[in-house]
Design a protein around this motif. Structure first.
Motif, mmCIF file in Angstrom:
data_model
loop_
_atom_site.group_PDB
_atom_site.id
_atom_site.type_symbol
_atom_site.label_atom_id
_atom_site.label_comp_id
_atom_site.label_asym_id
_atom_site.label_seq_id
_atom_site.Cartn_x
_atom_site.Cartn_y
_atom_site.Cartn_z
ATOM 1 N N LEU B 48 0.856 -1.188 0.000
ATOM 2 C CA LEU B 48 0.000 0.000 0.000
ATOM 3 C C LEU B 48 0.889 1.234 0.000
ATOM 4 O O LEU B 48 1.955 1.240 0.620
ATOM 5 C CB LEU B 48 -0.903 0.006 1.247
ATOM 6 N N ILE B 53 -1.345 4.238 3.876
ATOM 7 C CA ILE B 53 -0.882 3.735 5.177
ATOM 8 C C ILE B 53 -1.085 4.792 6.261
ATOM 9 O O ILE B 53 -1.624 4.511 7.342
ATOM 10 C CB ILE B 53 0.615 3.333 5.078
ATOM 11 N N ILE B 56 -4.746 5.210 7.157
ATOM 12 C CA ILE B 56 -5.276 4.100 7.972
ATOM 13 C C ILE B 56 -4.779 4.226 9.418
ATOM 14 O O ILE B 56 -5.534 4.036 10.360
ATOM 15 C CB ILE B 56 -4.894 2.726 7.363
ATOM 16 N N HIS B 57 -3.507 4.575 9.572
ATOM 17 C CA HIS B 57 -2.995 4.778 10.940
ATOM 18 C C HIS B 57 -3.777 5.883 11.662
ATOM 19 O O HIS B 57 -4.164 5.734 12.820
ATOM 20 C CB HIS B 57 -1.509 5.165 10.903
ATOM 21 N N THR B 60 -7.189 4.693 12.546
ATOM 22 C CA THR B 60 -7.112 3.712 13.631
ATOM 23 C C THR B 60 -6.977 4.427 14.974
ATOM 24 O O THR B 60 -7.604 4.046 15.967
ATOM 25 C CB THR B 60 -5.928 2.743 13.382
ATOM 26 N N ASP B 61 -6.169 5.497 14.984
ATOM 27 C CA ASP B 61 -6.056 6.281 16.220
ATOM 28 C C ASP B 61 -7.394 6.918 16.600
ATOM 29 O O ASP B 61 -7.716 7.025 17.788
ATOM 30 C CB ASP B 61 -4.966 7.344 16.072
ATOM 31 N N MET B 63 -10.200 5.560 16.147
ATOM 32 C CA MET B 63 -11.023 4.469 16.698
ATOM 33 C C MET B 63 -10.629 4.128 18.135
ATOM 34 O O MET B 63 -11.304 3.355 18.810
ATOM 35 C CB MET B 63 -10.891 3.214 15.821
ATOM 36 N N ALA B 64 -9.498 4.693 18.582
ATOM 37 C CA ALA B 64 -8.999 4.398 19.928
ATOM 38 C C ALA B 64 -9.538 5.369 20.975
ATOM 39 O O ALA B 64 -9.280 5.203 22.160
ATOM 40 C CB ALA B 64 -7.467 4.425 19.923
ATOM 41 N N THR B 257 -7.227 -5.445 1.407
ATOM 42 C CA THR B 257 -7.723 -4.375 2.280
ATOM 43 C C THR B 257 -9.203 -4.113 2.053
ATOM 44 O O THR B 257 -9.904 -3.640 2.936
ATOM 45 C CB THR B 257 -6.878 -3.104 2.077
ATOM 46 N N ARG B 258 -9.718 -4.441 0.882
ATOM 47 C CA ARG B 258 -11.138 -4.549 0.567
ATOM 48 C C ARG B 258 -11.901 -3.233 0.562
ATOM 49 O O ARG B 258 -12.473 -2.810 1.567
ATOM 50 C CB ARG B 258 -11.838 -5.528 1.514
ATOM 51 N N VAL B 295 -18.490 -0.672 4.930
ATOM 52 C CA VAL B 295 -17.055 -0.991 4.924
ATOM 53 C C VAL B 295 -16.419 -0.351 6.155
ATOM 54 O O VAL B 295 -16.838 0.722 6.605
ATOM 55 C CB VAL B 295 -16.410 -0.454 3.626
ATOM 56 N N ALA B 296 -15.404 -1.008 6.704
ATOM 57 C CA ALA B 296 -14.695 -0.491 7.876
ATOM 58 C C ALA B 296 -14.308 0.977 7.681
ATOM 59 O O ALA B 296 -13.824 1.361 6.609
ATOM 60 C CB ALA B 296 -13.439 -1.326 8.130
ATOM 61 N N TYR B 297 -14.506 1.763 8.718
ATOM 62 C CA TYR B 297 -14.139 3.182 8.661
ATOM 63 C C TYR B 297 -12.672 3.362 8.290
ATOM 64 O O TYR B 297 -12.335 4.181 7.429
ATOM 65 C CB TYR B 297 -14.427 3.822 10.026
ATOM 66 N N ILE B 298 -11.798 2.596 8.917
ATOM 67 C CA ILE B 298 -10.366 2.780 8.662
ATOM 68 C C ILE B 298 -10.030 2.478 7.196
ATOM 69 O O ILE B 298 -9.144 3.087 6.613
ATOM 70 C CB ILE B 298 -9.474 1.933 9.617
ATOM 71 N N VAL B 299 -10.756 1.557 6.603
ATOM 72 C CA VAL B 299 -10.519 1.218 5.201
ATOM 73 C C VAL B 299 -11.059 2.320 4.285
ATOM 74 O O VAL B 299 -10.422 2.685 3.292
ATOM 75 C CB VAL B 299 -11.150 -0.152 4.870
#
Lengths: 411, 411
Positions: B48, B53, B56-57, B60-61, B63-64, B257-258, B295-299
């Protein structure tokens, strides 16, 4: 001329949440300063736990380097995740499964909706009532349910198994023979459960009638009472007749991250019209690998982390937080004289609306007098009329405040 | 008794890649030291890009933390992604779309397989031959194709549109009326394209016959010649008759990654048996929101980053890398006297096997004499017999080495 699937045209509009939104918006316009608390929707609110976040970050870094990059996942999912599922969720309860009996997917909604595709069009479907609408709608789309009668709110060819306070929310075996039985325990929307003995009646029924049970266990992680089964495979004979759906949405907050799995034991059979037995596992495998392309690697690594020691500790804390909300709702409402169900082994609290209120009238009353939004039970099926669903997925502060307000309302 | 969908039992086994694996493994056992190069599978190999990348990072943060955590996505996808798709992929080519005409999904495979569900069972389906097997299998599962004849390799009710060197890989309009037409351009597996004029014939056909074109543009990013259309909506009238599938798999390396999307303009209609026109957009929206959960938010954030300035620059470099591989394969094979097609606007190179070799014989020859693995064309349909597919998704080093080896083989 391209013809459409006319079964779609029979579907009633899915107005439940649209109606709720419309009513809430109207109320907001009239009362712009009202502090509205939403305890209606079954979506989680707490963040992903640190173990999951770290695993996704690590996997994302792998995707950034050619040496560790991953292309297509196996459609059925990676072994690293399947092995942990089997060991943790099944072996620990004395259930043996082989790796090719577990299918990783993007959600229990997708799987419960798609599973009917491997069944023939003539099967008689049974659902508990009230029910998660996806089981019904997906079968209606496939033409299995006949016509929708807007007066009764029922499909002509669907067998409804009422679950109300009158039968203690325990569905009675159908008086008509059925072939596909959807059971969801802990139940959405009622929050109730079945004991092993009660579930065994259904397994026995399915074995006797060569029926298949589609068992949705998406809320399994919320079970607190040790005697309640977590998996239908804890019931003797279930591996011959049951498919089980599980999800990371509610146990690990994956509603926006999308990972789930479905177990199709090889011993579960369907039949051809000529009476030949067919392994459903092979059919689902074919469906899954033809119409799906696997879950994102980074998401599967996130799901795997749920099974690590820290992951388990962390998700247990989150579940305990929601279940404390459930206790607050349940006890608070009960103390104000309302009849409440669920909330012990489930994040859902199902309440009987007070005398003189149907589901929507209770919704209006709660919105107007307590500024609290819940879900009218009738939205889940005819037997939901006169009931109302609240969920434990709010913040502690809002949950406490909402219950205080509801307690001050005079019905 | 639970009956199965007996259409599944008519499906021939999907032995193509299993057969390849078996042959490769047998060869490996006999020649454990052979350095086998795989140019057979359509999966990307480069990582990717950094913009994706980083996105997505970041997501992901988010989502934390409870304040930025995201639960259920809209089933149709987030506006932030849909808006960029419309602006970048369509407005830039003079095509207007509204946000509710674009549906984010987990893959073009899922969408091309699922789309047939909104159509009635009696439609006549047409596919180009050779073809991506998912279009065929998904319609076979739905019972639209009749029976499979293992002698001809054809379904009795499916209309095959041969695409071979004889017709320059341009499918002729069918002599029998068809209702659902699958077109994939740039084509998988042949790597060939259609001009606007050639595509217009199909759009005109569909308009005249009230047919629907299911247009798979998953390889659009590999188009290098300016006259080749990237979207079917560049053709006048296509918005009345065409659904378009796009994917981030091949343009941005999302196979693992879809993320993908499908465009269903509101002007595309299907018909009831009584002749009433129905908007397919509404049916697909219902299907997508009932049988899928977003679809996943991060994706989705990762996919959004593809449209940033850096993202665009970075994916263009990746595509250029693959297309240089394509050039090396194409020119290398041509210089050794093989007839090659594709590889100019596509990562796929389709070659005519030399006199005396069918697809599998050529496979064996290449494996034994060059230690190179490709895909026998007959695996994609009867008209693929006598052809062979190589892909540009390998590393440069392996691609160069493979071509050198193939050039030294005497056929």
């Amino acid at each position: 001329m391209a013809y459409v699937n006319e079964n779609y045209l029979k579907l009633p509009g899915s107005y439940l949440f649209a109606n709720i939104a419309r009513k809430v918006n109207a109320f907001k316009q009239e009362h712009p300063d009202a502090d509205i608390i939403r305890l209606g929707i079954g979506d989680v609110t707490l963040p992903l736990v640190p173990a999951v976040i770290e695993a996704i970050h690590r996997a994302t870094d792998e995707m950034a380097k050619a040496e560790t990059f991953r292309g297509y996942s196996p459609e059925q999912g990676y072994d690293f995740l399947i092995e942990k599922i089997i060991r943790h969720d099944y072996n620990s309860r004395g259930i043996e499964l082989s790796k090719d009996e577990v299918f990783i997917s993007d959600g229990a909604k997708s799987d419960t909706a798609n599973m009917q595709e491997i069944f023939g069009p003539d099967n008689v479907v049974a659902v508990t009532d009230p029910v998660y609408p996806v089981y019904v709608d997906s079968n209606a789309m496939a033409g299995r349910l006949g016509d929708y009668d807007s007066k009764t709110g029922k499909w002509t060819n669907l067998v409804y198994l009422p679950c109300t306070a009158e039968n203690n929310f325990i569905p009675a075996l159908p008086d008509k023979k059925v072939d596909m039985i959807y059971l969801c325990y802990p139940n959405n929307p009622t929050g109730t459960t079945l004991t092993k003995e009660q579930l065994k009646e259904w397994v026995d029924y399915a074995r006797e009638n060569k029926a298949v049970i589609l068992f949705d266990a998406a809320y399994e992680a919320y079970i607190t009472q040790p005697e309640i089964p977590h998996s239908i495979y804890e019931i003797e004979g279930a591996k011959e007749v049951a498919i089980e759906f599980r999800s990371f949405s509610k146990n690990a907050g994956f509603t926006g991250t999308r990972c789930a799995y479905t177990v199709v034991p090889k011993s579960v059979k369907g039949y051809t019209k000529s009476g030949e037995a067919v392994e459903l596992n092979a059919l689902w495998n074919r469906r899954h690998s033809t119409k799906f392309n696997g879950v994102a690697y980074i998401v599967q690594r996130g799901a795997e982390a749920v099974y690590s020691e820290e992951g388990q500790r962390q998700i247990r804390e989150v579940i305990a937080y929601y279940m404390e909300n459930a206790r607050i709702i349940r006890e608070g409402l009960a103390s104000s004289g309302l009849k409440v169900f669920g909330g012990v082994n489930s994040p859902y609290i199902w309440l009987k609306t007070p005398e003189g209120y149907d589901s929507w009238q209770f919704f209006d009353k709660l919105l107007n007098n307590a500024h609290v939004v819940g879900t009218p039970g009738v939205g889940f099926g005819p037997s939901g009329e006169g009931y109302f669903r609240l969920t434990a997925f709010g913040s502690r502060e809002n949950t406490v405040k909402a219950i205080e307000r509801i307690k001050s309302v005079r019905f």
